[in-house]
Structure formats: C-alpha cells, structure tokens
Design an enzyme around this catalytic site. Structure first.
Site, mmCIF file in Angstrom:
data_model
loop_
_atom_site.group_PDB
_atom_site.id
_atom_site.type_symbol
_atom_site.label_atom_id
_atom_site.label_comp_id
_atom_site.label_asym_id
_atom_site.label_seq_id
_atom_site.Cartn_x
_atom_site.Cartn_y
_atom_site.Cartn_z
ATOM 1 N N ILE A 83 20.065 -18.850 16.036
ATOM 2 C CA ILE A 83 19.417 -17.573 15.685
ATOM 3 C C ILE A 83 20.440 -16.540 15.195
ATOM 4 C CG2 ILE A 83 17.867 -15.737 16.494
ATOM 5 C CD1 ILE A 83 16.534 -18.480 16.659
ATOM 6 N N CYS A 105 25.908 -5.801 14.774
ATOM 7 C CA CYS A 105 26.283 -5.578 16.168
ATOM 8 C C CYS A 105 27.099 -6.777 16.627
ATOM 9 C CB CYS A 105 25.059 -5.345 17.041
ATOM 10 S SG CYS A 105 24.084 -6.807 17.280
ATOM 11 N N ARG A 108 22.587 -9.022 11.474
ATOM 12 C CA ARG A 108 21.244 -8.546 11.800
ATOM 13 C C ARG A 108 20.642 -7.578 10.773
ATOM 14 N NH1 ARG A 108 20.858 -7.246 18.080
ATOM 15 N NH2 ARG A 108 18.680 -7.786 17.734
ATOM 16 N N PRO A 109 20.389 -8.077 9.559
ATOM 17 C CA PRO A 109 19.755 -7.216 8.556
ATOM 18 C C PRO A 109 18.293 -6.892 8.909
ATOM 19 C CG PRO A 109 20.147 -9.427 7.681
ATOM 20 C CD PRO A 109 20.673 -9.420 9.080
ATOM 21 N N VAL A 110 17.691 -5.954 8.164
ATOM 22 C CA VAL A 110 16.287 -5.582 8.409
ATOM 23 C C VAL A 110 15.470 -5.733 7.117
ATOM 24 C CG1 VAL A 110 16.615 -4.080 10.414
ATOM 25 C CG2 VAL A 110 16.933 -3.137 8.113
ATOM 26 N N ASP A 111 15.948 -6.599 6.227
ATOM 27 C CA ASP A 111 15.266 -6.764 4.933
ATOM 28 C C ASP A 111 13.806 -7.196 5.084
ATOM 29 O OD1 ASP A 111 16.576 -9.070 5.973
ATOM 30 O OD2 ASP A 111 16.304 -10.132 4.081
ATOM 31 N N ARG A 168 19.632 -0.698 18.552
ATOM 32 C CA ARG A 168 18.945 -1.141 17.330
ATOM 33 C C ARG A 168 17.432 -0.982 17.401
ATOM 34 N NH1 ARG A 168 21.184 -4.521 13.772
ATOM 35 N NH2 ARG A 168 19.114 -5.341 13.398
ATOM 36 N N ASP A 188 18.384 -15.577 23.928
ATOM 37 C CA ASP A 188 18.762 -14.610 24.966
ATOM 38 C C ASP A 188 19.085 -15.264 26.309
ATOM 39 O OD1 ASP A 188 18.470 -12.636 23.116
ATOM 40 O OD2 ASP A 188 16.584 -11.848 23.890
ATOM 41 N N LYS A 219 12.230 -5.696 28.964
ATOM 42 C CA LYS A 219 12.886 -4.688 28.112
ATOM 43 C C LYS A 219 12.432 -4.816 26.664
ATOM 44 C CE LYS A 219 17.047 -5.632 26.346
ATOM 45 N NZ LYS A 219 17.396 -5.505 24.937
ATOM 46 N N ASN A 220 12.485 -6.047 26.128
ATOM 47 C CA ASN A 220 12.235 -6.200 24.696
ATOM 48 C C ASN A 220 10.776 -5.991 24.327
ATOM 49 O OD1 ASN A 220 14.887 -6.505 24.176
ATOM 50 N ND2 ASN A 220 14.842 -8.739 23.956
ATOM 51 N N ARG A 256 22.064 -1.896 30.263
ATOM 52 C CA ARG A 256 21.103 -1.779 29.167
ATOM 53 C C ARG A 256 19.878 -2.657 29.410
ATOM 54 N NH1 ARG A 256 23.575 -2.038 23.312
ATOM 55 N NH2 ARG A 256 21.354 -1.708 23.022
HETATM 56 C C1 EPZ Z 1 14.849 -9.593 19.104
HETATM 57 O O1 EPZ Z 1 15.802 -9.171 18.143
HETATM 58 C C2 EPZ Z 1 15.408 -9.212 20.451
HETATM 59 N N1 EPZ Z 1 15.640 -7.768 20.534
HETATM 60 C C3 EPZ Z 1 16.723 -9.962 20.699
HETATM 61 O O2 EPZ Z 1 17.163 -9.674 22.015
HETATM 62 C C4 EPZ Z 1 16.448 -11.468 20.582
HETATM 63 O O3 EPZ Z 1 17.679 -12.144 20.706
HETATM 64 C C5 EPZ Z 1 15.818 -11.792 19.233
HETATM 65 O O4 EPZ Z 1 14.615 -10.983 19.044
HETATM 66 C C6 EPZ Z 1 15.431 -13.249 19.072
HETATM 67 O O5 EPZ Z 1 14.566 -13.618 20.091
HETATM 68 C C7 EPZ Z 1 14.651 -6.941 20.809
HETATM 69 O O6 EPZ Z 1 13.511 -7.333 20.968
HETATM 70 C C8 EPZ Z 1 14.997 -5.510 20.957
HETATM 71 P P1 EPZ Z 1 14.921 -11.398 14.971
HETATM 72 P P2 EPZ Z 1 15.430 -9.107 16.606
HETATM 73 O O7 EPZ Z 1 14.409 -10.435 13.972
HETATM 74 O O8 EPZ Z 1 14.003 -8.723 16.492
HETATM 75 C C9 EPZ Z 1 17.585 -12.388 11.075
HETATM 76 C C10 EPZ Z 1 18.710 -9.007 23.672
HETATM 77 O O9 EPZ Z 1 19.790 -9.462 24.134
HETATM 78 N N2 EPZ Z 1 16.844 -11.302 10.384
HETATM 79 O O10 EPZ Z 1 13.976 -12.427 15.495
HETATM 80 O O11 EPZ Z 1 16.434 -8.286 15.933
HETATM 81 C C11 EPZ Z 1 18.450 -11.872 12.207
HETATM 82 O O12 EPZ Z 1 19.679 -11.386 11.750
HETATM 83 C C12 EPZ Z 1 18.423 -8.993 22.199
HETATM 84 O O13 EPZ Z 1 17.827 -8.522 24.396
HETATM 85 C C13 EPZ Z 1 17.057 -11.095 9.038
HETATM 86 O O14 EPZ Z 1 17.874 -11.757 8.391
HETATM 87 O O15 EPZ Z 1 15.604 -10.634 16.193
HETATM 88 C C14 EPZ Z 1 18.556 -13.089 13.087
HETATM 89 O O16 EPZ Z 1 19.556 -13.927 12.611
HETATM 90 C C15 EPZ Z 1 19.559 -9.433 21.359
HETATM 91 N N3 EPZ Z 1 16.346 -10.102 8.413
HETATM 92 C C16 EPZ Z 1 17.189 -13.756 12.917
HETATM 93 O O17 EPZ Z 1 16.643 -13.223 11.716
HETATM 94 C C17 EPZ Z 1 15.423 -9.335 9.074
HETATM 95 O O18 EPZ Z 1 14.816 -8.437 8.452
HETATM 96 C C18 EPZ Z 1 16.188 -13.509 14.039
HETATM 97 O O19 EPZ Z 1 16.186 -12.122 14.349
HETATM 98 C C19 EPZ Z 1 15.212 -9.573 10.436
HETATM 99 C C20 EPZ Z 1 15.931 -10.571 11.079
#
Ligand code: EPZ
Length: 423
Positions: free
Chosen positions: A330, A118, A123-126, A94, A308, A22-23, A400
C-alpha cells in the site's frame, strides 16, 4: 518530548477495552460540516488527532462541545464561517484534508492546503480531486493550496477509481451526499470505516447504499439534519493488542473488538499458533505456551491484511520459529520500524517492498525511535518481550492514535511508564 520506558516481563493477562476507531472518527467529524443540526458522536477516542480535528472544525465555525476525557462529542455546524484550512493545520494531520469535500458540498467553495508527503510515503490526493472534478467542481492548485469551487452545487457522477483508496472513497462520499442526482463509486474501498461513514451519514438523512462493497450508490439530498451515532470499534487498536497478547504468550480479552472486521489478522494469528475465540462482546486471544510459527503476510486493501498492522505483525515475527516474508503493497516507505526492531536484536532485511524476518530466540532492550504511529507501537510490542529495559522515544506518535495505551497495557501486567521529556 515524552518517552516510554518498558520492561519486558512476561505474558499480558486481562481485559482491554477497545476504543472507537480513529480513522473512522476523523471522517465522521468531517461529516459534521454537512449537517445543519447537531451531530452527536459517542464512543469517540480521545486522541491528539481527533482533538486536533475538533480544533480545525471550530476554526471553520462548527460549535464543538467535547469535554476533556469524554467519549461524547457534540458538533453543530449551524453555519460555516470559514472555508479555509491552512497549511499548518493540514501539514500536522493529513486527515484534515477531508474537510475539502464537505465544505465544497455545503458552501460551494473551499481552500485547503495540499497535505504533502509523510513518513510512510508520498501519498498524493489526485483521486480525491478527480472525483470532485467529475462532480462538476473547478479545481486549481496555487501555492500549495487546492482552491475548489462548485458555486451552483455539485452534480452526481459515475466515478470509477483506478485503484482502491480509502481516503478518496470516503471523501467522494462526503461530497456526493449533497450533490444533485446520483453518484456511483466503483472500485470503492471496502474498509469497515467506509460502511461506518455511510451508516452515520444515513442516520442524518443521506441516501447511501452498497458501502462496504466495491460499488456504492449515493442519491444526493438537499440537506442533512442531525443525529446521534456510535463510532465503530478500532480494528487496528484491537489488532495491535491481539498481537501484543500473542507476542507475550498471554491471554487477553479485547472488549468490543469486532471479529468480522479482522479476518485477515485472525487467520494469520491462527497460522502462527495463536488461539482466537470470537465472542459476541469481543475477542479472546491466547497462546498457551505454544511456540510461534513464522507466517508470510502481504498487505492489501480490506479484506486483505491491513497495512496499519504490518509493523506490529513484523514485531511478532521477530520472535517466531522460522523466516517470514512481509510484503508492503500500500505505501512505498513503510518499513522504517525494521532498523529500530533490529536494534532490539531482531534479524530483518528489507529489500524494496519486501522484508525478510528471521525469527530470533530473544530480543533485548535498547533505545529506539519511532517514525509514525504504527511503527511506534510495533516497538512497544517488541519491548514487551525483550529482556531488560527499552526506551521508546518520540511517544507523541503513539498519542495520535492509541488512547490510554500505558493504562490499558499496564492493567494486563505490562511494566510501562511514561517519562517526562525533561527527565
Ligand atoms: C487511510 O489513509 C488511513 N488513514 C491510513 O491509516 C491507512 O493506512 C490507509 O487508509 C490504508 O488503509 C486515515 O484513515 C486517516 P489510501 P489514506 O487513500 O486514505 C495512494 C494510520 O496509521 N493514493 O487508501 O490516505 C496512496 O498514496 C494511517 O492510521 C494515491 O496515489 O490511504 C497509497 O499508496 C496511515 N492517490 C494508496 O493510494 C490518491 O488520491 C492507498 O491510500 C489517494 C491515494
């Protein structure tokens, strides 16, 4: 809302085919926006999330041909007719935020709702936005929307991520493939889905090297063509069924699972007393009557233990001999399954980012409720070993991310039944 009724009834035995990830699929679908020729994805998982992404792409002008139940999806973004992803679409899933980079790269501007938090954290996107700014995009945030523009095109940049983010790495890569010049991503995520995205993009004409390592080089190209690509097997789905097989003391062959992507889980299972045999075409998991031993885990970016699979492994530890410490590094709020597992008779105490799981001799069926995808499936695993009937509410979370879950488990002997929400 549908519910699942599960009767705990002994070992799972048989074969489980593993679906496409999926991811990974979600990001490969976003990549279709970059391609002027059709992108054909095979091994596509039929899930609520991937179907939802297909609808978003259609609303942006992508021609999507994906018959119900099929694993082959053809997407053609000959022209992009809209560059707006509204709140309602991004709020529900997301990963739809990932259309921002491709739109910016292909069309030069995009307006995409901020995803917001969520159930598992803020989960910011900065990091995503900083990467686009480094590539020359102007970004403003207005009324909950990211408005991004790079009217003369994106430019290659040297980006050093302050910490590892899967989403930011993928998103920066999606934007950089059409940028002018070279982009270097440092401290990039190394998850197998990153390499999968790079391989797919290279198939349609991108020039990416180093994906799967902390340093990725992307040489921008003027345009991408089309091609055919097979989505990587879902290591989280495979890991989930491996844990279910271990929990029930079963013997299951996971068809198509890739041992090389699952090292941390395999190590933890072996320490817990589970036998794991890696073959060319999959992985065999069995626990021949041996008692489970408590093992500590600590979630980390790949190749560490995946967040995950944390909920599922916690379900396994509830019936192990001894006490296990599970640390979530994480996401800040990813223990919502712990109180629900306790309803089934588990003994789990959560202290901040740590959960202490004291193995209990047995679990018993109860009504439980899930808050997110992986939490839901951890309850399914616990229900498979609990005495009596467990009713898992809010099954839409499972839909999902787990394709044909009842069928796959049912074929291995599980007594699992979906009840219509109105029943
Ligand atoms: C991906 O999420 C996956 N989702 C998640 O799977 C998975 O848990 C995660 O990677 C970690 O492996 C998808 O691929 C759709 P990150 P993602 O950016 O990309 C922080 C599931 O159940 N962060 O690696 O959102 C963030 O808040 C899902 O299938 C910032 O602060 O994860 C987190 O604490 C849930 N700023 C950490 O980094 C940012 O701009 C890692 O998040 C981006 C992230």
């Amino acid at each position: 809302m549908d519910r699942l009724s599960i009767l705990g009834n002994g070992p799972l035995e048989g074969r489980i085919p593993i679906s496409g990830a999926k991811n990974s699929a979600l990001k490969l679908m976003a990549a279709a926006l970059l391609c002027e020729q059709p992108l054909v994805l095979t091994g596509m998982p039929n899930l609520a999330d991937t179907r939802f992404m297909a609808r978003l792409l259609q609303s942006l002008g992508v021609n999507v041909e994906w018959p119900t139940g099929e694993a082959l999806c053809r997407m053609h973004a000959e022209s992009v007719t809209s560059t707006i992803a509204p709140y309602d679409l991004v709020r529900k899933m997301r990963a739809t935020f990932n259309v921002l980079g491709p739109l910016l790269a292909r069309v030069g501007h995009a307006t995409v709702s901020l995803p917001g938090g969520c159930a598992i954290g803020a989960r910011p996107v900065d990091l995503h936005l900083k990467a686009f700014e480094a590539m020359g995009a102007d970004i403003v945030i207005e009324e909950g929307y990211v408005k991004a523009a790079a009217l003369r095109g994106l430019k290659g940049a040297h980006i050093v991520f302050p910490f590892v983010s899967v989403g930011a790495t993928e998103h920066a890569m999606l934007a950089a493939v059409l940028a002018q010049g070279e982009t270097i991503l440092e401290n990039a995520a190394c998850e197998p889905e990153i390499a999968d995205l790079a391989n797919c993009l290279n198939t349609v004409g991108a020039k990416i090297t180093g994906a799967g390592t902390p340093t990725i080089h992307i040489k921008g190209v003027a345009k991408l063509g089309g091609g055919r690509y097979d989505v990587i097997a879902d290591r989280i789905e495979a890991g989930t069924y491996a844990i279910a097989a271990a929990a029930t003391g079963g013997d299951v062959f996971l068809e198509g699972a890739r041992g090389e992507d699952m090292g941390a889980l395999i190590d933890s299972l072996q320490h817990a007393g589970v036998t794991v045999d890696i073959a060319d075409k999959g992985i065999r998991i069995r626990r021949d009557g041996k008692a489970l031993q408590a093992v500590d885990i600590d979630t980390r970016p790949h190749p560490g233990f995946p967040t995950d699979l944390q909920a599922q492994f916690m379900a396994l530890m509830t019936i192990a001999n001894g006490t296990s410490t599970i640390r979530e590094n994480i996401f800040e709020n990813r223990f919502m399954h712990a109180p629900e597992l306790n309803r089934l008779g588990a003994d789990i105490t959560v202290r901040g980012s740590e959960a202490i799981v004291r193995g209990a001799p047995k679990l018993h069926g109860a009504q439980v409720m899930a808050t997110d995808l992986r939490a839901s499936v951890s309850l399914v695993i616990a229900a498979l070993v609990a005495e009596g009937e467990t009713m898992v509410n809010r099954v839409y979370h499972l839909d999902r991310g787990f394709e044909r879950l009842e069928e796959k488990l049912g074929r291995c002997g599980a007594k699992i039944r979906r009840l219509d929400g109105s029943a």
